[in-house]
Design an enzyme around this catalytic site. Structure first.
Site, PDB file in Angstrom:
ATOM      1  N   ASN A 209       0.747  -1.283   0.080  1.00  0.00           N
ATOM      2  CA  ASN A 209      -0.015  -0.023  -0.052  1.00  0.00           C
ATOM      3  C   ASN A 209       1.065   1.087  -0.075  1.00  0.00           C
ATOM      4  OD1 ASN A 209       0.506   1.033   2.914  1.00  0.00           O
ATOM      5  ND2 ASN A 209      -0.039  -1.286   3.381  1.00  0.00           N
ATOM      6  N   ASP A 278      -3.529  -6.554   5.288  1.00  0.00           N
ATOM      7  CA  ASP A 278      -4.691  -7.258   5.754  1.00  0.00           C
ATOM      8  C   ASP A 278      -4.401  -8.700   5.509  1.00  0.00           C
ATOM      9  OD1 ASP A 278      -5.388  -5.517   8.010  1.00  0.00           O
ATOM     10  OD2 ASP A 278      -6.762  -4.818   6.298  1.00  0.00           O
ATOM     11  N   LYS A 288      10.372 -16.106 -10.766  1.00  0.00           N
ATOM     12  CA  LYS A 288       9.368 -15.128 -11.421  1.00  0.00           C
ATOM     13  C   LYS A 288       8.300 -15.682 -12.209  1.00  0.00           C
ATOM     14  CE  LYS A 288       9.206 -11.239 -14.655  1.00  0.00           C
ATOM     15  NZ  LYS A 288       9.789 -10.785 -15.992  1.00  0.00           N
ATOM     16  N   PHE A 322      -3.580   3.654  15.145  1.00  0.00           N
ATOM     17  CA  PHE A 322      -4.174   4.562  14.028  1.00  0.00           C
ATOM     18  C   PHE A 322      -5.209   4.041  13.622  1.00  0.00           C
ATOM     19  CE2 PHE A 322      -1.406   8.405  13.511  1.00  0.00           C
ATOM     20  CZ  PHE A 322      -0.577   8.171  14.504  1.00  0.00           C
ATOM     21  N   LYS A 336     -12.423   0.088  16.498  1.00  0.00           N
ATOM     22  CA  LYS A 336     -11.266  -0.495  16.694  1.00  0.00           C
ATOM     23  C   LYS A 336     -10.437  -0.381  18.082  1.00  0.00           C
ATOM     24  CE  LYS A 336     -10.275   0.029  11.663  1.00  0.00           C
ATOM     25  NZ  LYS A 336      -9.622   0.998  10.690  1.00  0.00           N
ATOM     26  N   LYS A 340      -9.360  -3.899  19.950  1.00  0.00           N
ATOM     27  CA  LYS A 340      -7.891  -4.100  19.756  1.00  0.00           C
ATOM     28  C   LYS A 340      -7.614  -3.713  21.324  1.00  0.00           C
ATOM     29  CE  LYS A 340      -7.271  -3.281  14.926  1.00  0.00           C
ATOM     30  NZ  LYS A 340      -6.422  -3.401  13.989  1.00  0.00           N
TER      31      LYS A 340
HETATM   32  N1  CTP Z   1      -2.878  -3.096  12.487  1.00  0.00           N
HETATM   33  C1  CTP Z   1      -1.907  -4.108  12.682  1.00  0.00           C
HETATM   34  N2  CTP Z   1      -1.996  -5.103  12.016  1.00  0.00           N
HETATM   35  C2  CTP Z   1      -2.777  -5.313  10.983  1.00  0.00           C
HETATM   36  C3  CTP Z   1      -3.722  -4.409  10.670  1.00  0.00           C
HETATM   37  C4  CTP Z   1      -3.682  -3.273  11.376  1.00  0.00           C
HETATM   38  O1  CTP Z   1      -1.233  -3.819  13.812  1.00  0.00           O
HETATM   39  N3  CTP Z   1      -2.729  -6.551  10.477  1.00  0.00           N
HETATM   40  C5  CTP Z   1      -2.884  -1.698  13.352  1.00  0.00           C
HETATM   41  C6  CTP Z   1      -2.553  -0.734  12.614  1.00  0.00           C
HETATM   42  O2  CTP Z   1      -1.123  -0.327  12.587  1.00  0.00           O
HETATM   43  C7  CTP Z   1      -3.181   0.705  13.005  1.00  0.00           C
HETATM   44  C8  CTP Z   1      -4.466  -0.248  13.650  1.00  0.00           C
HETATM   45  O3  CTP Z   1      -4.229  -1.457  13.651  1.00  0.00           O
HETATM   46  O4  CTP Z   1      -2.519   1.107  14.199  1.00  0.00           O
HETATM   47  C9  CTP Z   1      -5.767   0.021  12.825  1.00  0.00           C
HETATM   48  O5  CTP Z   1      -5.422  -0.300  11.422  1.00  0.00           O
HETATM   49  P1  CTP Z   1      -6.153   0.016  10.056  1.00  0.00           P
HETATM   50  O6  CTP Z   1      -5.551  -0.385   8.820  1.00  0.00           O
HETATM   51  O7  CTP Z   1      -6.999   1.117  10.299  1.00  0.00           O
HETATM   52  O8  CTP Z   1      -7.473  -1.255  10.543  1.00  0.00           O
HETATM   53  P2  CTP Z   1      -7.834  -2.557  10.263  1.00  0.00           P
HETATM   54  O9  CTP Z   1      -7.802  -3.360  11.764  1.00  0.00           O
HETATM   55  O10 CTP Z   1      -6.826  -3.227   9.302  1.00  0.00           O
HETATM   56  O11 CTP Z   1      -9.169  -2.770   9.928  1.00  0.00           O
HETATM   57  P3  CTP Z   1      -9.708  -2.402   8.418  1.00  0.00           P
HETATM   58  O12 CTP Z   1      -8.617  -2.416   7.440  1.00  0.00           O
HETATM   59  O13 CTP Z   1     -11.077  -3.266   8.395  1.00  0.00           O
HETATM   60  O14 CTP Z   1     -10.183  -0.864   8.733  1.00  0.00           O
END
Ligand code: CTP
Length: 404
Positions: A209, A278, A288, A322, A336, A340
């Site tokens: 990303n 995720d 490759k 975040f 969240k 969490k």
């Molecule tokens: N985070 C993490 N590990 C993951 C996903 C997220 O530690 N696999 C942490 C990020 O660093 C951030 C928080 O969780 O501090 C929220 O991340 P975000 O991407 O906003 O949310 P997600 O939990 O991934 O949920 P969604 O993608 O459904 O919004």
């Protein structure tokens, strides 16, 4: 005892209409027990005279590089050596430029080059001058070198404009000096996650990303400046690791989790800014993958949620997350935070201009576990870092006082 007691503070005053406010700063520092040596630039003398400062500090005021009040010493080297802090307030755009490029053409700029004292800078100028990319770049150069800025505030300026550019008030400037002398996060062990993760598809491709890592690096950098012991677990970024941090480079979410678990029990605070993928490809191709097939379907499987895992194993740590959202910002962030097991979440609408991925600025709302909220205006990522760390300090203080 006041932290200022017996400290040597060099106060550089430059040519801004706010120069008269430096008299109040000199007075408060002197009352607090500091020995204050005031240096006026030629332009500052158009706004305020040395008589005022001499009366307040009861010490000679310095103007000319070639003034040598004591014959046996070279004045500027002597002053530079014994100073604990060099405060420049108000600082004009001109002095910021000179400091950024090491120009030494008067007493103040020569002192700034000759001293190893901590530099605290409180700018004051017209809004357009403050926002000028040249000025902002100079601010970043000086910050990267460790200078502590007390940013100007919004208000009615002398020129009649309304906007950012007013000198911060005296208590805020004094607090910044106090923090420089006595770093507020000293002894605090902090883990920061930053950047994107990369999930390999084959030897040359991956899922990722656009996270630049800027927010996490700004937090790590600011926390170091505030005296914290910082471990930065970072996905691939183009940023230089902050000097003084223990930096652990990783690639995938699993590696990031492993690196975090290694240090988790030994930290007091975790701030998770990483944009973790995720999902990851279920199978990674060896080598490759050649083209040729009409279609290519990649099956994805979920990655571990790092912050959730840390939340489940939470002991005494303070956990800050975040939330990157494009809709229902506060509801999603609140969810969240709860799921969490966090103490604070920084809600970030990444669809807004100037916020989120890659930008140097961010517009966020802080949300606490007790549902308190604090929306912040658009500001630099370093300023966001300062707000987040202030909230962390408050949480640490509340925790230690509840433990008696
Ligand atoms: N985070 C993490 N590990 C993951 C996903 C997220 O530690 N696999 C942490 C990020 O660093 C951030 C928080 O969780 O501090 C929220 O991340 P975000 O991407 O906003 O949310 P997600 O939990 O991934 O949920 P969604 O993608 O459904 O919004």
């Amino acid at each position: 005892m006041s932290v200022f007691e017996g400290k040597h503070i060099l106060l550089g005053v430059t040519g801004s209409i706010a120069a008269y406010k430096a008299a109040d700063i000199a007075s408060k520092l002197t009352q607090a027990g500091a020995e204050v040596d005031v240096v006026l630039t030629e332009h500052a003398r158009r706004f305020i005279t040395e008589v005022t400062f001499r009366a307040i500090t009861r010490r000679p005021v310095l103007i000319d590089l070639f003034d040598e009040p004591e014959e046996r010493q070279i004045a500027h080297i002597h002053l530079a050596k014994r100073a604990d802090v060099l405060l420049i307030a108000p600082a004009t755009a001109n002095i910021l430029a000179k400091l950024a490029y090491g120009i030494a053409d008067d007493l103040l700029t020569t002192l700034a080059l000759a001293t190893q004292a901590k530099l605290v800078i409180a700018p004051a100028m017209n809004t357009v001058m403050w926002q000028n990319p040249a000025t902002q770049q100079n601010v970043r150069i000086l910050e990267a070198r460790g200078a502590r800025f007390v940013y100007p505030v919004e208000g009615m300026l002398a020129c009649g404009d309304v906007g950012a550019g007013k000198l911060a008030d005296t208590p805020t400037i004094l607090q910044a000096i106090e923090e420089v002398l006595n770093p507020p996060l000293r002894g605090v062990r902090l883990l920061v996650t930053a950047g994107p993760t990369e999930e390999p598809i084959d030897a040359v491709r991956h899922i990722s990303n656009p996270s630049s890592g800027k927010m996490g690096y700004a937090i790590a950098d600011e926390a170091l400046r505030q005296g914290a012991e910082v471990t930065l677990v970072t996905g691939p970024t183009l940023l230089a690791p902050p000097a003084g941090a223990k930096t652990v480079p990783v690639r995938t979410a699993q590696q990031m989790l492993d690196a975090c678990l290694q240090v988790y029990d030994a930290v007091d605070v975790v701030i998770a800014t990483a944009a973790v993928s995720d999902y990851r490809p279920a199978e990674v191709w060896q080598g490759k993958r050649k083209k040729g097939e009409p279609e290519w379907t990649i099956r994805l499987v979920p990655n571990p949620d790092i912050l959730r895992t840390l939340g489940e194993r939470k002991g005494k740590q303070i956990l800050v997350g975040f939330a990157a959202e494009t809709q229902e910002l506060l509801q999603n962030a609140q969810q969240k935070l709860r799921e969490k097991n966090l103490d604070l979440i920084v809600a970030n609408d990444v669809s807004q201009e100037g916020a989120g991925f890659r930008a140097d600025t961010n517009r966020v709302t802080l949300l606490w576990a007790d549902s308190t909220q604090k929306p912040l205006p658009l500001m630099s990522k370093r300023e966001v870092a300062q707000y987040v760390l202030q909230a962390v300090r408050d949480l640490l203080r509340a925790r230690s006082s509840s433990e008696g």
